[in-house]
Design a protein around this motif. Structure first.
Motif, PDB file in Angstrom:
ATOM      1  N   ALA A 206      29.051  71.856 -16.238  1.00  0.00           N
ATOM      2  CA  ALA A 206      29.383  70.434 -16.403  1.00  0.00           C
ATOM      3  C   ALA A 206      29.816  69.818 -15.081  1.00  0.00           C
ATOM      4  CB  ALA A 206      30.480  70.269 -17.456  1.00  0.00           C
ATOM      5  N   LEU A 207      30.589  70.563 -14.286  1.00  0.00           N
ATOM      6  CA  LEU A 207      30.988  70.059 -12.970  1.00  0.00           C
ATOM      7  C   LEU A 207      29.781  69.877 -12.059  1.00  0.00           C
ATOM      8  CD1 LEU A 207      34.262  72.089 -12.277  1.00  0.00           C
ATOM      9  CD2 LEU A 207      34.045  69.606 -12.492  1.00  0.00           C
ATOM     10  N   SER A 208      28.813  70.802 -12.137  1.00  0.00           N
ATOM     11  CA  SER A 208      27.609  70.679 -11.318  1.00  0.00           C
ATOM     12  C   SER A 208      26.836  69.405 -11.675  1.00  0.00           C
ATOM     13  CB  SER A 208      26.736  71.913 -11.503  1.00  0.00           C
ATOM     14  OG  SER A 208      25.527  71.788 -10.765  1.00  0.00           O
ATOM     15  N   LYS A 209      26.740  69.077 -12.962  1.00  0.00           N
ATOM     16  CA  LYS A 209      26.059  67.846 -13.377  1.00  0.00           C
ATOM     17  C   LYS A 209      26.802  66.610 -12.861  1.00  0.00           C
ATOM     18  CE  LYS A 209      23.925  69.655 -17.599  1.00  0.00           C
ATOM     19  NZ  LYS A 209      23.852  69.535 -19.078  1.00  0.00           N
ATOM     20  N   ASP A 210      28.127  66.641 -12.942  1.00  0.00           N
ATOM     21  CA  ASP A 210      28.903  65.497 -12.460  1.00  0.00           C
ATOM     22  C   ASP A 210      28.747  65.310 -10.953  1.00  0.00           C
ATOM     23  OD1 ASP A 210      29.814  64.974 -15.016  1.00  0.00           O
ATOM     24  OD2 ASP A 210      31.610  66.236 -14.775  1.00  0.00           O
ATOM     25  N   ILE A 211      28.722  66.420 -10.204  1.00  0.00           N
ATOM     26  CA  ILE A 211      28.558  66.335  -8.750  1.00  0.00           C
ATOM     27  C   ILE A 211      27.184  65.751  -8.396  1.00  0.00           C
ATOM     28  CG2 ILE A 211      28.365  67.702  -6.640  1.00  0.00           C
ATOM     29  CD1 ILE A 211      30.449  69.614  -7.867  1.00  0.00           C
ATOM     30  N   ALA A 212      26.142  66.191  -9.092  1.00  0.00           N
ATOM     31  CA  ALA A 212      24.798  65.684  -8.814  1.00  0.00           C
ATOM     32  C   ALA A 212      24.689  64.191  -9.159  1.00  0.00           C
ATOM     33  CB  ALA A 212      23.774  66.491  -9.609  1.00  0.00           C
ATOM     34  N   ALA A 213      25.304  63.776 -10.257  1.00  0.00           N
ATOM     35  CA  ALA A 213      25.223  62.363 -10.651  1.00  0.00           C
ATOM     36  C   ALA A 213      25.957  61.463  -9.666  1.00  0.00           C
ATOM     37  CB  ALA A 213      25.800  62.187 -12.066  1.00  0.00           C
ATOM     38  N   VAL A 214      27.101  61.885  -9.175  1.00  0.00           N
ATOM     39  CA  VAL A 214      27.869  61.067  -8.228  1.00  0.00           C
ATOM     40  C   VAL A 214      27.197  61.063  -6.860  1.00  0.00           C
ATOM     41  CG1 VAL A 214      30.102  60.812  -7.086  1.00  0.00           C
ATOM     42  CG2 VAL A 214      30.007  61.452  -9.494  1.00  0.00           C
ATOM     43  N   ALA A 215      26.572  62.183  -6.477  1.00  0.00           N
ATOM     44  CA  ALA A 215      25.928  62.263  -5.159  1.00  0.00           C
ATOM     45  C   ALA A 215      24.721  61.334  -5.055  1.00  0.00           C
ATOM     46  CB  ALA A 215      25.524  63.701  -4.860  1.00  0.00           C
ATOM     47  N   THR A 216      24.086  61.014  -6.179  1.00  0.00           N
ATOM     48  CA  THR A 216      22.924  60.126  -6.136  1.00  0.00           C
ATOM     49  C   THR A 216      23.303  58.660  -5.939  1.00  0.00           C
ATOM     50  OG1 THR A 216      22.970  59.967  -8.561  1.00  0.00           O
ATOM     51  CG2 THR A 216      21.541  61.649  -7.584  1.00  0.00           C
ATOM     52  N   ILE A 217      24.564  58.332  -6.099  1.00  0.00           N
ATOM     53  CA  ILE A 217      25.014  56.941  -5.925  1.00  0.00           C
ATOM     54  C   ILE A 217      25.043  56.621  -4.444  1.00  0.00           C
ATOM     55  CG2 ILE A 217      26.879  55.296  -6.345  1.00  0.00           C
ATOM     56  CD1 ILE A 217      27.705  56.968  -8.736  1.00  0.00           C
ATOM     57  N   LYS A 218      24.372  55.550  -4.084  1.00  0.00           N
ATOM     58  CA  LYS A 218      24.331  55.147  -2.682  1.00  0.00           C
ATOM     59  C   LYS A 218      25.680  54.585  -2.282  1.00  0.00           C
ATOM     60  CE  LYS A 218      21.732  52.305   0.582  1.00  0.00           C
ATOM     61  NZ  LYS A 218      20.651  51.305   0.747  1.00  0.00           N
ATOM     62  N   ASN A 219      26.171  55.068  -1.191  1.00  0.00           N
ATOM     63  CA  ASN A 219      27.486  54.650  -0.721  1.00  0.00           C
ATOM     64  C   ASN A 219      27.372  53.319   0.019  1.00  0.00           C
ATOM     65  OD1 ASN A 219      30.138  54.526  -0.035  1.00  0.00           O
ATOM     66  ND2 ASN A 219      30.070  56.172   1.482  1.00  0.00           N
ATOM     67  N   THR A 220      27.839  52.277  -0.582  1.00  0.00           N
ATOM     68  CA  THR A 220      27.822  50.951   0.032  1.00  0.00           C
ATOM     69  C   THR A 220      29.144  50.728   0.746  1.00  0.00           C
ATOM     70  OG1 THR A 220      26.402  50.129  -1.736  1.00  0.00           O
ATOM     71  CG2 THR A 220      27.541  48.486  -0.396  1.00  0.00           C
ATOM     72  N   ASP A 221      29.039  50.451   2.044  1.00  0.00           N
ATOM     73  CA  ASP A 221      30.253  50.243   2.834  1.00  0.00           C
ATOM     74  C   ASP A 221      30.757  48.815   2.571  1.00  0.00           C
ATOM     75  OD1 ASP A 221      32.316  50.416   4.566  1.00  0.00           O
ATOM     76  OD2 ASP A 221      31.121  50.452   6.397  1.00  0.00           O
ATOM     77  N   ILE A 222      31.515  48.683   1.500  1.00  0.00           N
ATOM     78  CA  ILE A 222      31.981  47.350   1.126  1.00  0.00           C
ATOM     79  C   ILE A 222      32.994  46.824   2.141  1.00  0.00           C
ATOM     80  CG2 ILE A 222      33.240  46.063  -0.652  1.00  0.00           C
ATOM     81  CD1 ILE A 222      32.045  47.878  -2.732  1.00  0.00           C
ATOM     82  N   SER A 223      33.903  47.673   2.567  1.00  0.00           N
ATOM     83  CA  SER A 223      34.918  47.219   3.528  1.00  0.00           C
ATOM     84  C   SER A 223      34.274  46.780   4.843  1.00  0.00           C
ATOM     85  CB  SER A 223      35.927  48.341   3.780  1.00  0.00           C
ATOM     86  OG  SER A 223      36.569  48.712   2.579  1.00  0.00           O
ATOM     87  N   GLY A 224      33.317  47.584   5.346  1.00  0.00           N
ATOM     88  CA  GLY A 224      32.649  47.199   6.596  1.00  0.00           C
ATOM     89  C   GLY A 224      31.846  45.920   6.453  1.00  0.00           C
ATOM     90  N   THR A 225      31.176  45.746   5.314  1.00  0.00           N
ATOM     91  CA  THR A 225      30.402  44.522   5.095  1.00  0.00           C
ATOM     92  C   THR A 225      31.311  43.299   5.034  1.00  0.00           C
ATOM     93  OG1 THR A 225      28.811  45.841   3.833  1.00  0.00           O
ATOM     94  CG2 THR A 225      28.675  43.456   3.617  1.00  0.00           C
ATOM     95  N   VAL A 226      32.451  43.458   4.396  1.00  0.00           N
ATOM     96  CA  VAL A 226      33.403  42.336   4.325  1.00  0.00           C
ATOM     97  C   VAL A 226      33.914  41.977   5.710  1.00  0.00           C
ATOM     98  CG1 VAL A 226      35.684  41.682   3.459  1.00  0.00           C
ATOM     99  CG2 VAL A 226      34.074  42.805   1.938  1.00  0.00           C
ATOM    100  N   LEU A 227      34.190  42.982   6.542  1.00  0.00           N
ATOM    101  CA  LEU A 227      34.645  42.695   7.910  1.00  0.00           C
ATOM    102  C   LEU A 227      33.549  42.007   8.727  1.00  0.00           C
ATOM    103  CD1 LEU A 227      36.587  45.995   8.690  1.00  0.00           C
ATOM    104  CD2 LEU A 227      37.532  43.756   8.130  1.00  0.00           C
TER     105      LEU A 227
END
Length: 391
Positions: A206-227
Protein backbone atom coordinates in the motif's frame (compact mmCIF):
# COMPACT_ATOMS: atom_id res chain seq x y z
CA UNK A 1 -118.73 83.80 77.19
CA UNK A 2 -115.52 85.77 77.64
CA UNK A 3 -114.18 83.14 79.97
CA UNK A 4 -114.79 80.43 77.39
CA UNK A 5 -113.11 82.42 74.60
CA UNK A 6 -110.12 83.15 76.75
CA UNK A 7 -109.71 79.49 77.65
CA UNK A 8 -110.11 78.48 74.03
CA UNK A 9 -107.50 80.98 72.92
CA UNK A 10 -105.08 79.97 75.70
CA UNK A 11 -105.00 76.29 74.83
CA UNK A 12 -104.68 74.72 71.39
CA UNK A 13 -108.13 73.60 70.23
CA UNK A 14 -108.76 70.02 69.42
CA UNK A 15 -110.63 68.78 66.39
CA UNK A 16 -113.94 68.48 68.24
CA UNK A 17 -113.55 71.89 69.81
CA UNK A 18 -112.73 73.43 66.45
CA UNK A 19 -115.85 71.93 64.92
CA UNK A 20 -118.11 72.77 67.90
CA UNK A 21 -116.87 76.32 68.30
CA UNK A 22 -118.90 77.87 65.47
CA UNK A 23 -122.05 76.15 66.82
CA UNK A 24 -121.61 77.59 70.31
CA UNK A 25 -120.89 80.99 68.87
CA UNK A 26 -124.08 80.84 66.85
CA UNK A 27 -126.14 79.86 69.88
CA UNK A 28 -124.64 82.63 71.97
CA UNK A 29 -125.36 85.20 69.31
CA UNK A 30 -129.00 84.15 69.10
CA UNK A 31 -129.41 84.40 72.89
CA UNK A 32 -127.95 87.93 73.18
CA UNK A 33 -129.49 89.90 70.41
CA UNK A 34 -129.45 93.17 72.35
CA UNK A 35 -125.70 93.23 72.40
CA UNK A 36 -125.06 93.04 68.63
CA UNK A 37 -122.08 95.26 68.54
CA UNK A 38 -120.33 93.37 71.27
CA UNK A 39 -121.05 90.02 69.67
CA UNK A 40 -119.89 91.22 66.30
CA UNK A 41 -116.59 92.32 67.69
CA UNK A 42 -116.06 89.07 69.50
CA UNK A 43 -116.83 87.03 66.43
CA UNK A 44 -114.41 89.14 64.39
CA UNK A 45 -111.68 88.57 66.96
CA UNK A 46 -112.29 84.82 66.99
CA UNK A 47 -112.22 84.60 63.21
CA UNK A 48 -108.89 86.42 63.00
CA UNK A 49 -107.38 84.25 65.72
CA UNK A 50 -108.53 81.08 63.99
CA UNK A 51 -107.06 82.23 60.63
CA UNK A 52 -103.66 83.06 62.15
CA UNK A 53 -103.07 79.44 63.41
CA UNK A 54 -101.61 76.75 60.96
CA UNK A 55 -103.83 73.98 59.79
CA UNK A 56 -102.83 70.65 61.43
CA UNK A 57 -103.87 68.55 58.38
CA UNK A 58 -101.12 70.05 56.19
CA UNK A 59 -98.44 69.10 58.67
CA UNK A 60 -99.77 65.60 58.99
CA UNK A 61 -99.95 65.19 55.20
CA UNK A 62 -96.39 66.49 54.81
CA UNK A 63 -95.10 64.12 57.46
CA UNK A 64 -96.97 61.24 55.87
CA UNK A 65 -95.54 62.12 52.47
CA UNK A 66 -92.01 62.25 53.89
CA UNK A 67 -92.47 58.90 55.57
CA UNK A 68 -93.80 57.47 52.33
CA UNK A 69 -90.84 58.77 50.34
CA UNK A 70 -88.39 57.46 52.96
CA UNK A 71 -90.02 54.06 52.86
CA UNK A 72 -89.96 54.07 49.03
CA UNK A 73 -86.28 55.04 48.97
CA UNK A 74 -85.43 52.36 51.53
CA UNK A 75 -87.40 49.77 49.60
CA UNK A 76 -85.73 50.80 46.29
CA UNK A 77 -82.26 50.67 47.84
CA UNK A 78 -82.93 47.26 49.32
CA UNK A 79 -84.25 46.07 45.94
CA UNK A 80 -81.17 47.29 44.08
CA UNK A 81 -78.94 45.74 46.77
CA UNK A 82 -80.71 42.42 46.28
CA UNK A 83 -80.27 42.68 42.51
CA UNK A 84 -76.55 43.55 42.81
CA UNK A 85 -76.00 40.69 45.25
CA UNK A 86 -77.76 38.27 42.92
CA UNK A 87 -75.66 39.47 39.97
CA UNK A 88 -72.44 39.03 41.98
CA UNK A 89 -73.50 35.54 43.00
CA UNK A 90 -74.27 34.68 39.39
CA UNK A 91 -70.88 36.03 38.24
CA UNK A 92 -69.10 34.01 40.92
CA UNK A 93 -70.95 30.88 39.87
CA UNK A 94 -70.07 31.46 36.21
CA UNK A 95 -66.41 32.06 37.08
CA UNK A 96 -66.29 28.95 39.20
CA UNK A 97 -67.93 26.90 36.45
CA UNK A 98 -65.44 28.30 33.91
CA UNK A 99 -62.46 27.45 36.12
CA UNK A 100 -63.75 23.95 36.63
CA UNK A 101 -64.22 23.55 32.88
CA UNK A 102 -60.70 24.85 32.16
CA UNK A 103 -59.21 22.52 34.74
CA UNK A 104 -61.16 19.65 33.20
CA UNK A 105 -59.89 20.57 29.71
CA UNK A 106 -56.24 21.06 30.77
CA UNK A 107 -55.90 18.19 33.15
CA UNK A 108 -55.55 15.58 30.38
CA UNK A 109 -52.72 17.40 28.41
CA UNK A 110 -50.91 18.13 31.66
CA UNK A 111 -51.09 14.51 32.62
CA UNK A 112 -49.87 13.54 29.15
CA UNK A 113 -46.95 15.97 29.35
CA UNK A 114 -46.00 14.76 32.80
CA UNK A 115 -46.11 11.17 31.57
CA UNK A 116 -43.91 11.98 28.57
CA UNK A 117 -41.43 13.87 30.76
CA UNK A 118 -41.25 10.91 33.08
CA UNK A 119 -40.62 8.53 30.18
CA UNK A 120 -37.99 10.90 28.76
CA UNK A 121 -36.16 11.08 32.07
CA UNK A 122 -36.24 7.31 32.38
CA UNK A 123 -34.95 6.88 28.82
CA UNK A 124 -32.23 9.47 29.34
CA UNK A 125 -31.12 7.76 32.53
CA UNK A 126 -30.96 4.40 30.78
CA UNK A 127 -29.04 5.88 27.83
CA UNK A 128 -26.56 7.60 30.12
CA UNK A 129 -26.04 4.40 32.02
CA UNK A 130 -25.54 2.43 28.81
CA UNK A 131 -23.08 4.99 27.43
CA UNK A 132 -21.13 5.01 30.65
CA UNK A 133 -20.90 1.23 30.61
CA UNK A 134 -19.87 1.25 26.93
CA UNK A 135 -17.18 3.88 27.48
CA UNK A 136 -15.88 1.96 30.46
CA UNK A 137 -15.69 -1.23 28.44
CA UNK A 138 -14.03 0.57 25.54
CA UNK A 139 -11.46 2.13 27.84
CA UNK A 140 -10.66 -1.24 29.36
CA UNK A 141 -10.35 -2.81 25.92
CA UNK A 142 -8.04 -0.05 24.69
CA UNK A 143 -5.86 -0.43 27.75
CA UNK A 144 -5.57 -4.17 27.19
CA UNK A 145 -4.81 -3.73 23.48
CA UNK A 146 -2.23 -1.05 24.30
CA UNK A 147 -0.53 -3.34 26.80
CA UNK A 148 -0.44 -6.16 24.27
CA UNK A 149 0.87 -3.86 21.51
CA UNK A 150 3.58 -2.39 23.70
CA UNK A 151 4.96 -5.84 24.31
CA UNK A 152 5.99 -5.89 20.65
CA UNK A 153 9.44 -4.22 20.18
CA UNK A 154 8.34 -2.91 16.78
CA UNK A 155 5.52 -0.83 18.29
CA UNK A 156 7.47 2.45 18.24
CA UNK A 157 8.58 1.90 14.65
CA UNK A 158 4.95 1.52 13.63
CA UNK A 159 4.12 4.74 15.52
CA UNK A 160 6.91 6.56 13.72
CA UNK A 161 5.75 5.27 10.33
CA UNK A 162 2.19 6.42 11.10
CA UNK A 163 3.45 9.88 12.03
CA UNK A 164 5.48 10.14 8.80
CA UNK A 165 2.45 9.20 6.68
CA UNK A 166 0.31 11.81 8.46
CA UNK A 167 3.01 14.44 7.89
CA UNK A 168 3.18 13.47 4.20
CA UNK A 169 -0.55 14.11 3.91
CA UNK A 170 -0.14 17.60 5.37
CA UNK A 171 2.64 18.38 2.92
CA UNK A 172 0.58 17.15 -0.02
CA UNK A 173 -2.87 18.63 0.71
CA UNK A 174 -2.06 21.73 2.74
CA UNK A 175 1.32 22.90 1.46
CA UNK A 176 0.97 21.50 -2.11
CA UNK A 177 4.46 19.97 -1.89
CA UNK A 178 4.35 16.50 -3.53
CA UNK A 179 8.13 16.05 -3.60
CA UNK A 180 8.44 16.35 0.19
CA UNK A 181 5.39 14.12 0.62
CA UNK A 182 7.06 11.46 -1.53
CA UNK A 183 10.20 11.59 0.61
CA UNK A 184 8.18 11.21 3.80
CA UNK A 185 6.29 8.20 2.42
CA UNK A 186 9.58 6.55 1.47
CA UNK A 187 10.89 7.17 4.98
CA UNK A 188 7.77 5.46 6.41
CA UNK A 189 8.37 2.50 4.13
CA UNK A 190 11.91 2.25 5.45
CA UNK A 191 10.57 2.09 9.03
CA UNK A 192 8.23 -0.76 8.11
CA UNK A 193 11.04 -2.53 6.25
CA UNK A 194 13.27 -2.38 9.30
CA UNK A 195 10.68 -4.30 11.34
CA UNK A 196 11.55 -7.48 9.33
CA UNK A 197 8.03 -8.88 9.59
CA UNK A 198 6.75 -10.84 6.54
CA UNK A 199 3.15 -10.30 7.62
CA UNK A 200 3.52 -6.57 6.89
CA UNK A 201 3.88 -7.05 3.13
CA UNK A 202 0.31 -5.72 2.44
CA UNK A 203 1.30 -2.54 4.28
CA UNK A 204 4.46 -2.10 2.24
CA UNK A 205 2.46 -2.74 -0.94
CA UNK A 206 0.00 0.00 0.00
CA UNK A 207 2.87 2.38 0.76
CA UNK A 208 4.43 1.58 -2.63
CA UNK A 209 1.16 2.52 -4.38
CA UNK A 210 0.94 5.77 -2.44
CA UNK A 211 4.55 6.67 -3.29
CA UNK A 212 3.97 6.02 -7.01
CA UNK A 213 0.75 8.07 -7.05
CA UNK A 214 2.35 11.08 -5.34
CA UNK A 215 5.50 10.90 -7.49
CA UNK A 216 3.43 11.30 -10.67
CA UNK A 217 2.14 14.69 -9.51
CA UNK A 218 4.02 17.47 -11.24
CA UNK A 219 5.64 19.76 -8.75
CA UNK A 220 4.47 23.29 -9.48
CA UNK A 221 6.67 25.92 -7.90
CA UNK A 222 3.84 28.07 -6.63
CA UNK A 223 6.01 30.20 -4.34
CA UNK A 224 8.54 30.92 -7.11
CA UNK A 225 5.79 31.76 -9.60
CA UNK A 226 4.20 34.16 -7.13
CA UNK A 227 7.55 35.89 -6.57
CA UNK A 228 8.00 36.22 -10.36
CA UNK A 229 4.59 37.88 -10.66
CA UNK A 230 5.49 40.21 -7.79
CA UNK A 231 8.62 41.29 -9.70
CA UNK A 232 6.55 42.07 -12.82
CA UNK A 233 3.99 44.01 -10.73
CA UNK A 234 6.73 46.11 -9.10
CA UNK A 235 8.27 46.95 -12.50
CA UNK A 236 5.04 48.02 -14.25
CA UNK A 237 5.47 51.70 -13.37
CA UNK A 238 8.99 51.65 -14.86
CA UNK A 239 7.93 50.34 -18.25
CA UNK A 240 8.00 53.09 -20.93
CA UNK A 241 4.88 53.67 -22.99
CA UNK A 242 5.01 53.51 -26.76
CA UNK A 243 5.02 56.79 -28.74
CA UNK A 244 3.58 57.70 -32.12
CA UNK A 245 6.08 56.84 -34.85
CA UNK A 246 5.84 57.43 -38.58
CA UNK A 247 6.75 54.54 -40.84
CA UNK A 248 7.42 55.41 -44.48
CA UNK A 249 7.36 53.00 -47.37
CA UNK A 250 10.67 51.56 -48.56
CA UNK A 251 9.96 52.48 -52.20
CA UNK A 252 9.60 56.13 -51.32
CA UNK A 253 12.84 56.19 -49.39
CA UNK A 254 14.66 54.36 -52.21
CA UNK A 255 13.51 56.89 -54.84
CA UNK A 256 15.30 59.72 -53.08
CA UNK A 257 18.73 58.06 -53.19
CA UNK A 258 21.21 59.20 -55.93
CA UNK A 259 23.12 56.50 -57.81
CA UNK A 260 26.87 56.66 -58.51
CA UNK A 261 26.62 55.70 -62.17
CA UNK A 262 27.28 58.39 -64.82
CA UNK A 263 24.66 56.88 -67.04
CA UNK A 264 21.98 57.86 -64.50
CA UNK A 265 22.81 61.53 -64.62
CA UNK A 266 19.35 62.41 -65.82
CA UNK A 267 17.62 60.49 -63.05
CA UNK A 268 20.11 61.81 -60.51
CA UNK A 269 19.37 65.35 -61.69
CA UNK A 270 15.67 64.72 -61.36
CA UNK A 271 16.12 63.26 -57.88
CA UNK A 272 18.28 66.18 -56.82
CA UNK A 273 15.68 68.59 -58.14
CA UNK A 274 12.94 66.65 -56.36
CA UNK A 275 14.92 66.65 -53.11
CA UNK A 276 15.33 70.41 -53.43
CA UNK A 277 11.59 70.80 -53.81
CA UNK A 278 10.90 68.42 -50.92
CA UNK A 279 12.85 70.73 -48.63
CA UNK A 280 10.04 73.23 -49.05
CA UNK A 281 7.01 70.92 -49.39
CA UNK A 282 7.11 67.37 -48.02
CA UNK A 283 4.35 64.89 -48.85
CA UNK A 284 4.84 61.31 -47.70
CA UNK A 285 2.60 58.29 -47.42
CA UNK A 286 2.25 56.39 -44.13
CA UNK A 287 2.03 52.63 -44.25
CA UNK A 288 0.76 52.16 -40.64
CA UNK A 289 -1.69 53.97 -38.37
CA UNK A 290 -0.17 56.27 -35.80
CA UNK A 291 -0.77 55.10 -32.25
CA UNK A 292 -2.35 57.89 -30.19
CA UNK A 293 -0.64 59.06 -27.05
CA UNK A 294 -2.28 58.18 -23.71
CA UNK A 295 -3.29 60.87 -21.27
CA UNK A 296 -1.73 60.82 -17.77
CA UNK A 297 -4.91 59.57 -16.07
CA UNK A 298 -5.32 56.87 -18.73
CA UNK A 299 -1.73 55.76 -18.13
CA UNK A 300 -2.51 55.36 -14.42
CA UNK A 301 -5.61 53.27 -15.20
CA UNK A 302 -3.58 51.13 -17.60
CA UNK A 303 -0.93 50.34 -14.99
CA UNK A 304 -3.52 49.65 -12.25
CA UNK A 305 -5.61 47.38 -14.45
CA UNK A 306 -2.53 45.41 -15.50
CA UNK A 307 -1.48 45.09 -11.85
CA UNK A 308 -4.99 43.90 -10.95
CA UNK A 309 -4.87 41.15 -13.57
CA UNK A 310 -1.51 39.94 -12.32
CA UNK A 311 -2.86 39.84 -8.76
CA UNK A 312 -5.81 37.78 -10.00
CA UNK A 313 -3.31 35.40 -11.59
CA UNK A 314 -1.60 34.99 -8.20
CA UNK A 315 -4.91 34.24 -6.50
CA UNK A 316 -5.81 31.67 -9.17
CA UNK A 317 -2.39 30.11 -8.68
CA UNK A 318 -3.01 29.64 -4.95
CA UNK A 319 -6.43 28.16 -5.72
CA UNK A 320 -4.95 25.96 -8.44
CA UNK A 321 -7.38 27.42 -10.97
CA UNK A 322 -5.72 26.81 -14.32
CA UNK A 323 -8.33 28.61 -16.46
CA UNK A 324 -8.41 31.89 -14.54
CA UNK A 325 -4.64 31.88 -14.22
CA UNK A 326 -4.07 31.66 -17.96
CA UNK A 327 -6.81 34.19 -18.79
CA UNK A 328 -5.32 36.75 -16.41
CA UNK A 329 -1.79 36.24 -17.78
CA UNK A 330 -3.04 36.55 -21.39
CA UNK A 331 -4.92 39.79 -20.76
CA UNK A 332 -2.01 41.38 -18.88
CA UNK A 333 0.40 40.42 -21.71
CA UNK A 334 -1.99 41.86 -24.31
CA UNK A 335 -2.12 45.23 -22.57
CA UNK A 336 1.67 45.38 -22.14
CA UNK A 337 2.23 44.45 -25.80
CA UNK A 338 -0.32 47.02 -27.01
CA UNK A 339 0.50 50.08 -24.91
CA UNK A 340 4.14 49.80 -23.85
CA UNK A 341 7.34 50.38 -25.84
CA UNK A 342 8.26 47.14 -27.56
CA UNK A 343 11.81 48.34 -28.26
CA UNK A 344 12.63 48.71 -24.57
CA UNK A 345 14.58 45.77 -23.13
CA UNK A 346 12.56 45.71 -19.89
CA UNK A 347 9.33 45.41 -21.85
CA UNK A 348 10.83 42.59 -23.94
CA UNK A 349 11.89 40.71 -20.78
CA UNK A 350 8.46 41.17 -19.19
CA UNK A 351 6.70 39.80 -22.26
CA UNK A 352 9.05 36.80 -22.36
CA UNK A 353 8.36 36.06 -18.68
CA UNK A 354 4.60 36.26 -19.23
CA UNK A 355 4.89 33.92 -22.22
CA UNK A 356 6.68 31.38 -20.02
CA UNK A 357 4.07 31.72 -17.26
CA UNK A 358 1.24 31.25 -19.76
CA UNK A 359 2.50 27.76 -20.53
CA UNK A 360 2.69 26.83 -16.84
CA UNK A 361 0.50 23.82 -16.04
CA UNK A 362 -1.00 23.61 -12.57
CA UNK A 363 -1.60 19.97 -11.76
CA UNK A 364 -4.01 19.28 -8.89
CA UNK A 365 -3.85 16.13 -6.81
CA UNK A 366 -6.61 13.55 -7.06
CA UNK A 367 -5.50 11.58 -4.00
CA UNK A 368 -7.98 11.94 -1.13
CA UNK A 369 -6.52 9.40 1.28
CA UNK A 370 -3.44 7.18 1.49
CA UNK A 371 -4.15 3.46 1.23
CA UNK A 372 -1.61 2.73 3.95
CA UNK A 373 -3.41 4.83 6.61
CA UNK A 374 -5.92 2.17 7.68
CA UNK A 375 -3.28 -0.56 7.78
CA UNK A 376 -0.99 1.61 9.90
CA UNK A 377 -3.83 2.30 12.33
CA UNK A 378 -4.40 -1.45 12.69
CA UNK A 379 -0.70 -2.07 13.22
CA UNK A 380 -0.42 0.62 15.92
CA UNK A 381 -3.67 -0.37 17.70
CA UNK A 382 -3.53 -4.17 17.61
CA UNK A 383 0.15 -4.87 17.02
CA UNK A 384 -0.49 -6.67 13.71
CA UNK A 385 -2.58 -6.37 10.57
CA UNK A 386 -6.18 -7.50 10.77
CA UNK A 387 -7.13 -10.05 8.11
CA UNK A 388 -10.60 -10.14 6.54
CA UNK A 389 -11.55 -13.17 8.61
CA UNK A 390 -10.52 -11.44 11.82
CA UNK A 391 -12.45 -8.30 10.90
Amino acid sequence: METKNTDASASEPTTEQTVAQPVNDTLSASQSLPNESTSSNESTVQTQSSQSKPAPWGIIFTLFLLLLLTFAATAGGYYFYQQLQAQQDETAELQQALEQKLQTVLIEPNQRIAFLEQQQNQFKSSVDLTMAQTLDQQTQLEERVSIIAQRNPNHWRAEEAKYLVRLAGQKLWLEKDPSTATSLLRAADERIKSMRDPSLMPLRKALSKDIAAVATIKNTDISGTVLTLDTIIDGLEKLPLNRAETHFSADELADTEVSHSLDDWQSNLAKSWQALIDDFVIVRKRTTDAAPLLEPDQQWYLVENTRNKLLQAQLALYRQDQVNFRNSIKLARKWIFQYFDLKDQQTIDTLATLDALETLKIQTTSIERFEASNLLNQLVTYGNLMTEETQ
